[in-house]
Design a protein around this motif. Structure first.
Motif, PDB file in Angstrom:
ATOM      1  N   LYS A  33       0.835  -1.206   0.000  1.00  0.00           N
ATOM      2  CA  LYS A  33       0.000   0.000   0.000  1.00  0.00           C
ATOM      3  C   LYS A  33       0.868   1.254   0.000  1.00  0.00           C
ATOM      4  CE  LYS A  33      -4.035  -2.102   0.413  1.00  0.00           C
ATOM      5  NZ  LYS A  33      -5.109  -2.031  -0.517  1.00  0.00           N
ATOM      6  N   GLY A  34       0.500   2.206  -0.865  1.00  0.00           N
ATOM      7  CA  GLY A  34       1.206   3.476  -0.944  1.00  0.00           C
ATOM      8  C   GLY A  34       2.511   3.429  -1.718  1.00  0.00           C
ATOM      9  N   LYS A  35       2.817   2.308  -2.330  1.00  0.00           N
ATOM     10  CA  LYS A  35       4.062   2.149  -3.088  1.00  0.00           C
ATOM     11  C   LYS A  35       3.772   2.059  -4.584  1.00  0.00           C
ATOM     12  CE  LYS A  35       6.437   1.532   0.724  1.00  0.00           C
ATOM     13  NZ  LYS A  35       7.258   2.565   1.269  1.00  0.00           N
ATOM     14  N   LYS A  36       4.768   2.397  -5.380  1.00  0.00           N
ATOM     15  CA  LYS A  36       4.678   2.254  -6.835  1.00  0.00           C
ATOM     16  C   LYS A  36       5.370   0.941  -7.207  1.00  0.00           C
ATOM     17  CE  LYS A  36       5.534   4.774 -11.116  1.00  0.00           C
ATOM     18  NZ  LYS A  36       6.125   6.007 -11.670  1.00  0.00           N
ATOM     19  N   ILE A  37       4.612   0.032  -7.811  1.00  0.00           N
ATOM     20  CA  ILE A  37       5.070  -1.329  -8.085  1.00  0.00           C
ATOM     21  C   ILE A  37       5.488  -1.495  -9.547  1.00  0.00           C
ATOM     22  CG2 ILE A  37       4.385  -3.762  -8.045  1.00  0.00           C
ATOM     23  CD1 ILE A  37       4.466  -2.238  -5.262  1.00  0.00           C
ATOM     24  N   TRP A  38       6.585  -2.194  -9.747  1.00  0.00           N
ATOM     25  CA  TRP A  38       7.003  -2.616 -11.087  1.00  0.00           C
ATOM     26  C   TRP A  38       6.757  -4.109 -11.183  1.00  0.00           C
ATOM     27  CZ3 TRP A  38      12.668  -3.966 -12.503  1.00  0.00           C
ATOM     28  CH2 TRP A  38      12.735  -4.429 -13.822  1.00  0.00           C
ATOM     29  N   GLU A  39       5.883  -4.516 -12.086  1.00  0.00           N
ATOM     30  CA  GLU A  39       5.654  -5.936 -12.383  1.00  0.00           C
ATOM     31  C   GLU A  39       6.604  -6.288 -13.507  1.00  0.00           C
ATOM     32  OE1 GLU A  39       5.594  -8.810 -13.021  1.00  0.00           O
ATOM     33  OE2 GLU A  39       3.731  -9.837 -12.793  1.00  0.00           O
ATOM     34  N   SER A  40       7.675  -7.009 -13.195  1.00  0.00           N
ATOM     35  CA  SER A  40       8.758  -7.246 -14.152  1.00  0.00           C
ATOM     36  C   SER A  40       8.565  -8.460 -15.056  1.00  0.00           C
ATOM     37  CB  SER A  40      10.080  -7.370 -13.391  1.00  0.00           C
ATOM     38  OG  SER A  40       9.982  -8.354 -12.388  1.00  0.00           O
ATOM     39  N   VAL A  48      -0.669  -7.265 -12.288  1.00  0.00           N
ATOM     40  CA  VAL A  48      -0.943  -5.848 -12.593  1.00  0.00           C
ATOM     41  C   VAL A  48      -2.407  -5.524 -12.331  1.00  0.00           C
ATOM     42  CG1 VAL A  48      -1.066  -4.126 -14.451  1.00  0.00           C
ATOM     43  CG2 VAL A  48       0.926  -5.642 -14.280  1.00  0.00           C
ATOM     44  N   ASN A  49      -3.298  -6.312 -12.871  1.00  0.00           N
ATOM     45  CA  ASN A  49      -4.735  -6.034 -12.739  1.00  0.00           C
ATOM     46  C   ASN A  49      -5.222  -6.147 -11.294  1.00  0.00           C
ATOM     47  OD1 ASN A  49      -5.026  -5.476 -15.484  1.00  0.00           O
ATOM     48  ND2 ASN A  49      -5.384  -7.619 -15.974  1.00  0.00           N
ATOM     49  N   ILE A  50      -4.723  -7.125 -10.571  1.00  0.00           N
ATOM     50  CA  ILE A  50      -5.149  -7.305  -9.178  1.00  0.00           C
ATOM     51  C   ILE A  50      -4.629  -6.162  -8.307  1.00  0.00           C
ATOM     52  CG2 ILE A  50      -4.938  -8.787  -7.148  1.00  0.00           C
ATOM     53  CD1 ILE A  50      -4.901 -11.161  -9.282  1.00  0.00           C
ATOM     54  N   LEU A  51      -3.384  -5.756  -8.517  1.00  0.00           N
ATOM     55  CA  LEU A  51      -2.850  -4.643  -7.735  1.00  0.00           C
ATOM     56  C   LEU A  51      -3.605  -3.355  -8.039  1.00  0.00           C
ATOM     57  CD1 LEU A  51       1.000  -5.341  -7.839  1.00  0.00           C
ATOM     58  CD2 LEU A  51      -0.610  -5.813  -5.988  1.00  0.00           C
ATOM     59  N   LYS A  52      -3.865  -3.097  -9.311  1.00  0.00           N
ATOM     60  CA  LYS A  52      -4.616  -1.893  -9.677  1.00  0.00           C
ATOM     61  C   LYS A  52      -6.021  -1.920  -9.079  1.00  0.00           C
ATOM     62  CE  LYS A  52      -2.171  -0.450 -13.808  1.00  0.00           C
ATOM     63  NZ  LYS A  52      -2.258  -0.131 -15.233  1.00  0.00           N
ATOM     64  N   LYS A  53      -6.645  -3.081  -9.084  1.00  0.00           N
ATOM     65  CA  LYS A  53      -7.982  -3.230  -8.497  1.00  0.00           C
ATOM     66  C   LYS A  53      -7.966  -2.893  -7.003  1.00  0.00           C
ATOM     67  CE  LYS A  53     -10.067  -7.260  -7.439  1.00  0.00           C
ATOM     68  NZ  LYS A  53     -10.561  -8.618  -7.636  1.00  0.00           N
ATOM     69  N   ASN A  54      -6.825  -3.102  -6.374  1.00  0.00           N
ATOM     70  CA  ASN A  54      -6.669  -2.813  -4.954  1.00  0.00           C
ATOM     71  C   ASN A  54      -6.078  -1.424  -4.690  1.00  0.00           C
ATOM     72  OD1 ASN A  54      -7.256  -5.278  -3.034  1.00  0.00           O
ATOM     73  ND2 ASN A  54      -6.535  -6.089  -4.986  1.00  0.00           N
ATOM     74  N   GLY A  55      -6.082  -0.588  -5.722  1.00  0.00           N
ATOM     75  CA  GLY A  55      -5.642   0.798  -5.562  1.00  0.00           C
ATOM     76  C   GLY A  55      -4.139   0.987  -5.472  1.00  0.00           C
ATOM     77  N   ILE A  56      -3.374   0.018  -5.955  1.00  0.00           N
ATOM     78  CA  ILE A  56      -1.917   0.108  -5.892  1.00  0.00           C
ATOM     79  C   ILE A  56      -1.384   0.488  -7.271  1.00  0.00           C
ATOM     80  CG2 ILE A  56       0.209  -1.176  -5.459  1.00  0.00           C
ATOM     81  CD1 ILE A  56      -1.481  -2.887  -3.485  1.00  0.00           C
ATOM     82  N   LYS A  57      -0.626   1.570  -7.310  1.00  0.00           N
ATOM     83  CA  LYS A  57      -0.065   2.060  -8.572  1.00  0.00           C
ATOM     84  C   LYS A  57       0.953   1.043  -9.098  1.00  0.00           C
ATOM     85  CE  LYS A  57       1.783   6.120 -10.781  1.00  0.00           C
ATOM     86  NZ  LYS A  57       2.198   7.499 -10.645  1.00  0.00           N
ATOM     87  N   THR A  58       0.733   0.603 -10.330  1.00  0.00           N
ATOM     88  CA  THR A  58       1.553  -0.465 -10.907  1.00  0.00           C
ATOM     89  C   THR A  58       1.994  -0.097 -12.315  1.00  0.00           C
ATOM     90  OG1 THR A  58       0.218  -2.033  -9.649  1.00  0.00           O
ATOM     91  CG2 THR A  58       1.616  -2.943 -11.364  1.00  0.00           C
TER      92      THR A  58
END
Length: 158
Positions: A33-40, A48-58
Protein backbone atom coordinates in the motif's frame (compact mmCIF):
# COMPACT_ATOMS: atom_id res chain seq x y z
CA UNK A 1 -5.47 -35.65 -9.58
CA UNK A 2 -2.30 -33.75 -8.62
CA UNK A 3 -0.25 -36.29 -10.64
CA UNK A 4 -2.28 -35.53 -13.78
CA UNK A 5 -1.79 -31.79 -13.27
CA UNK A 6 1.97 -32.32 -12.90
CA UNK A 7 2.06 -34.37 -16.11
CA UNK A 8 0.18 -31.67 -18.02
CA UNK A 9 2.55 -29.04 -16.69
CA UNK A 10 5.63 -31.03 -17.68
CA UNK A 11 4.26 -31.22 -21.22
CA UNK A 12 3.97 -27.39 -21.26
CA UNK A 13 7.44 -26.76 -19.86
CA UNK A 14 9.18 -26.30 -16.52
CA UNK A 15 6.43 -24.41 -14.66
CA UNK A 16 6.99 -21.24 -16.66
CA UNK A 17 3.40 -20.78 -17.85
CA UNK A 18 1.62 -20.74 -14.50
CA UNK A 19 -0.04 -17.37 -14.07
CA UNK A 20 -0.66 -15.85 -10.67
CA UNK A 21 -4.15 -16.21 -9.18
CA UNK A 22 -5.57 -13.48 -6.96
CA UNK A 23 -5.27 -15.58 -3.82
CA UNK A 24 -1.46 -15.63 -4.07
CA UNK A 25 -1.28 -11.87 -4.50
CA UNK A 26 -3.75 -11.09 -1.72
CA UNK A 27 -1.23 -12.05 0.97
CA UNK A 28 1.41 -9.53 -0.14
CA UNK A 29 -0.95 -6.60 -0.80
CA UNK A 30 -0.91 -5.23 2.79
CA UNK A 31 2.84 -4.60 2.43
CA UNK A 32 2.47 -2.74 -0.89
CA UNK A 33 0.00 0.00 0.00
CA UNK A 34 1.21 3.48 -0.94
CA UNK A 35 4.06 2.15 -3.09
CA UNK A 36 4.68 2.25 -6.84
CA UNK A 37 5.07 -1.33 -8.08
CA UNK A 38 7.00 -2.62 -11.09
CA UNK A 39 5.65 -5.94 -12.38
CA UNK A 40 8.76 -7.25 -14.15
CA UNK A 41 7.25 -10.45 -15.63
CA UNK A 42 3.76 -9.25 -16.58
CA UNK A 43 2.65 -12.33 -18.54
CA UNK A 44 -1.15 -12.06 -18.82
CA UNK A 45 -1.20 -9.04 -16.43
CA UNK A 46 -2.78 -10.95 -13.55
CA UNK A 47 -0.63 -9.25 -10.91
CA UNK A 48 -0.94 -5.85 -12.59
CA UNK A 49 -4.73 -6.03 -12.74
CA UNK A 50 -5.15 -7.30 -9.18
CA UNK A 51 -2.85 -4.64 -7.73
CA UNK A 52 -4.62 -1.89 -9.68
CA UNK A 53 -7.98 -3.23 -8.50
CA UNK A 54 -6.67 -2.81 -4.95
CA UNK A 55 -5.64 0.80 -5.56
CA UNK A 56 -1.92 0.11 -5.89
CA UNK A 57 -0.06 2.06 -8.57
CA UNK A 58 1.55 -0.47 -10.91
CA UNK A 59 3.79 -0.12 -13.94
CA UNK A 60 4.85 -2.76 -16.43
CA UNK A 61 6.43 -3.07 -19.86
CA UNK A 62 6.83 -6.16 -21.97
CA UNK A 63 10.62 -5.83 -22.09
CA UNK A 64 13.63 -8.00 -21.33
CA UNK A 65 13.98 -7.98 -17.54
CA UNK A 66 17.72 -8.52 -17.75
CA UNK A 67 18.29 -5.47 -19.92
CA UNK A 68 15.71 -2.91 -18.76
CA UNK A 69 14.55 -1.27 -15.54
CA UNK A 70 11.92 1.48 -15.23
CA UNK A 71 13.29 4.80 -14.01
CA UNK A 72 10.82 5.22 -11.14
CA UNK A 73 9.38 2.48 -8.90
CA UNK A 74 9.50 1.49 -5.24
CA UNK A 75 9.15 -2.30 -5.25
CA UNK A 76 9.42 -5.05 -7.86
CA UNK A 77 6.58 -7.57 -7.48
CA UNK A 78 6.44 -10.57 -9.76
CA UNK A 79 6.00 -14.29 -10.37
CA UNK A 80 8.91 -15.00 -12.74
CA UNK A 81 9.46 -18.06 -14.90
CA UNK A 82 10.53 -20.71 -12.39
CA UNK A 83 13.15 -22.18 -14.73
CA UNK A 84 15.26 -19.01 -14.41
CA UNK A 85 14.57 -18.20 -10.75
CA UNK A 86 18.26 -18.05 -9.74
CA UNK A 87 19.08 -15.66 -12.57
CA UNK A 88 15.98 -13.58 -11.69
CA UNK A 89 16.93 -13.34 -8.02
CA UNK A 90 20.48 -12.33 -8.93
CA UNK A 91 19.22 -9.50 -11.13
CA UNK A 92 16.72 -8.39 -8.46
CA UNK A 93 19.54 -8.14 -5.92
CA UNK A 94 21.78 -6.29 -8.39
CA UNK A 95 19.05 -3.67 -8.91
CA UNK A 96 19.29 -2.84 -5.21
CA UNK A 97 15.59 -2.11 -4.70
CA UNK A 98 12.98 -3.85 -2.54
CA UNK A 99 11.23 -6.81 -4.12
CA UNK A 100 8.58 -9.48 -3.60
CA UNK A 101 9.09 -12.50 -5.84
CA UNK A 102 6.70 -15.45 -5.77
CA UNK A 103 8.63 -18.74 -5.95
CA UNK A 104 8.38 -22.42 -4.98
CA UNK A 105 9.31 -22.99 -1.36
CA UNK A 106 11.85 -25.51 -2.71
CA UNK A 107 13.82 -22.47 -3.89
CA UNK A 108 15.34 -22.54 -0.39
CA UNK A 109 17.01 -25.86 -1.25
CA UNK A 110 18.37 -24.73 -4.61
CA UNK A 111 22.14 -24.19 -4.35
CA UNK A 112 22.00 -21.73 -7.25
CA UNK A 113 19.48 -19.59 -5.33
CA UNK A 114 20.84 -19.79 -1.80
CA UNK A 115 23.50 -17.09 -2.19
CA UNK A 116 20.84 -14.77 -3.61
CA UNK A 117 18.55 -15.35 -0.62
CA UNK A 118 20.96 -14.41 2.18
CA UNK A 119 19.23 -11.06 2.81
CA UNK A 120 15.73 -12.18 1.87
CA UNK A 121 12.68 -12.35 4.09
CA UNK A 122 9.97 -14.92 3.40
CA UNK A 123 6.20 -14.80 3.65
CA UNK A 124 4.89 -18.38 3.73
CA UNK A 125 1.33 -18.76 2.50
CA UNK A 126 -1.22 -20.75 4.52
CA UNK A 127 -1.88 -23.32 1.81
CA UNK A 128 -0.87 -24.38 -1.69
CA UNK A 129 -2.10 -22.09 -4.45
CA UNK A 130 -4.08 -23.45 -7.40
CA UNK A 131 -2.28 -21.99 -10.44
CA UNK A 132 -4.10 -24.16 -13.00
CA UNK A 133 -7.72 -23.75 -11.87
CA UNK A 134 -8.07 -27.52 -11.64
CA UNK A 135 -8.32 -27.55 -7.83
CA UNK A 136 -5.25 -29.76 -7.53
CA UNK A 137 -2.29 -27.61 -6.43
CA UNK A 138 0.80 -29.76 -6.16
CA UNK A 139 3.47 -27.36 -4.85
CA UNK A 140 3.75 -24.66 -2.22
CA UNK A 141 4.94 -21.13 -2.97
CA UNK A 142 6.08 -18.23 -0.81
CA UNK A 143 6.85 -14.56 -1.30
CA UNK A 144 10.62 -14.09 -1.17
CA UNK A 145 11.13 -10.44 -0.34
CA UNK A 146 13.84 -7.89 0.32
CA UNK A 147 13.40 -4.76 2.44
CA UNK A 148 9.64 -5.23 2.65
CA UNK A 149 8.46 -7.43 5.52
CA UNK A 150 8.68 -6.52 9.21
CA UNK A 151 10.20 -9.93 10.11
CA UNK A 152 12.64 -12.33 8.42
CA UNK A 153 10.23 -15.28 8.33
CA UNK A 154 6.48 -14.89 8.49
CA UNK A 155 3.71 -17.47 8.37
CA UNK A 156 0.14 -16.53 7.51
CA UNK A 157 -2.33 -18.24 9.78
CA UNK A 158 -5.97 -18.30 8.80
Amino acid sequence: MPIKAMQESSERGPYDELYTPEEAISYIIPYLKGKKIWESAPGKLNIVNILKKNGIKTIWKDRDYFEWEPPDYDIQVTNPPFSIKAKWLKRANELGKPYAILLHVTTLGSRSCQSQLEESDILFLPRRIDFTGKKAPWFAVAWFTKDLLPERIMFINE
